[in-house]
Write a protein that holds these residues in place. Structure first.
Motif, short mmCIF file in Angstrom:
data_model
loop_
_atom_site.label_atom_id
_atom_site.label_comp_id
_atom_site.label_asym_id
_atom_site.label_seq_id
_atom_site.Cartn_x
_atom_site.Cartn_y
_atom_site.Cartn_z
N UNK A 50 19.25 -11.56 10.16
CA UNK A 50 19.24 -11.65 8.67
C UNK A 50 17.74 -12.15 8.14
N UNK A 51 16.94 -12.79 8.95
CA UNK A 51 15.65 -13.19 8.70
C UNK A 51 14.67 -12.09 9.19
N UNK A 52 15.02 -11.08 9.73
CA UNK A 52 14.00 -10.16 10.45
C UNK A 52 12.81 -9.38 9.25
N UNK A 53 13.51 -9.25 8.25
CA UNK A 53 12.82 -8.48 7.26
C UNK A 53 12.13 -9.60 6.15
N UNK A 54 12.36 -10.77 6.40
CA UNK A 54 11.79 -12.01 5.67
C UNK A 54 10.21 -11.91 5.10
N UNK A 55 9.88 -11.78 3.91
CA UNK A 55 8.52 -11.82 3.49
C UNK A 55 8.31 -13.14 2.76
N UNK A 79 13.41 -2.95 2.05
CA UNK A 79 14.03 -2.88 0.74
C UNK A 79 14.43 -4.41 0.48
N UNK A 80 13.71 -4.86 -0.78
CA UNK A 80 14.15 -6.32 -1.25
C UNK A 80 15.76 -6.36 -1.44
N UNK A 81 16.12 -7.46 -1.12
CA UNK A 81 17.54 -7.80 -1.40
C UNK A 81 17.62 -8.64 -2.96
N UNK A 106 24.87 -12.21 7.16
CA UNK A 106 25.32 -11.08 7.61
C UNK A 106 24.95 -9.82 6.88
N UNK A 107 23.52 -9.64 6.57
CA UNK A 107 23.10 -8.78 5.65
C UNK A 107 23.38 -7.10 6.21
N UNK A 108 23.16 -7.12 7.39
CA UNK A 108 22.99 -5.85 8.16
C UNK A 108 24.47 -5.14 7.82
N UNK A 109 25.64 -5.89 8.10
CA UNK A 109 26.94 -5.56 8.11
C UNK A 109 27.34 -5.14 6.62
N UNK A 110 26.55 -5.68 5.60
CA UNK A 110 27.02 -5.55 4.19
C UNK A 110 26.30 -4.12 3.46
N UNK A 111 25.14 -3.86 4.20
CA UNK A 111 24.31 -2.75 3.57
C UNK A 111 24.97 -1.26 3.99
#
Length: 144
Positions: A50-55, A79-81, A106-111
């Protein structure tokens, strides 16, 4: 050769040691925020994924209170959420006192896709129609 330590030399040595320890303990707000997030992920129901793309979106310190605030944005494959913001608030002595957590768990499972369904021009036309604006004559002025 024997060294004589006078009370003045002991005082100077003590000041150097205390000063170097104090300096070494000062950490940047970003480092404090990242460490706090990393150590509380499971407690908050997040995974490392969930934190992998955090900026970092913003960091500032209030001059009157010394409170630092670090704002992070969640991203998935660049892609920004929408509205996924995490803010970490840190006292002037380096303690985290509040974390606002609006990241998706669980972001990856929702995209369901990372490919746009509409071209930018089509999206503007759909929005104009939704708002009841005349959109039949819309033209792209400049493509960036």
């Amino acid at each position: 050769m024997k060294l004589k330590f006078t009370s003045q030399r002991w005082l100077m040595l003590a000041c150097l040691l205390v000063g170097s320890v104090a300096f070494a303990q000062q950490r940047e707000p970003l480092d404090i925020a990242n460490e706090h997030i990393r150590t509380h992920l499971s407690e908050w129901g997040y995974s490392q994924q969930d934190m992998d793309g955090m900026t970092v979106n913003d960091i500032y310190t209030d001059k009157s209170t010394g409170i630092s605030r670090v704002f992070f944005l969640q991203r998935h494959q660049g892609i920004p959420v929408y509205n996924a913001i995490m803010n970490v608030n840190i006292t002037k002595d380096g303690r985290v006192f509040f974390v606002g957590k609006r990241f998706e768990q669980g972001l990856a499972g929702k995209v369901n896709t990372t490919v746009p369904v509409l071209a930018p021009e089509q999206a503007v036309q759909v929005l104009a129609a939704y708002l009841g604006l005349p959109g039949g004559e819309l033209r792209l002025k400049e493509k960036i």
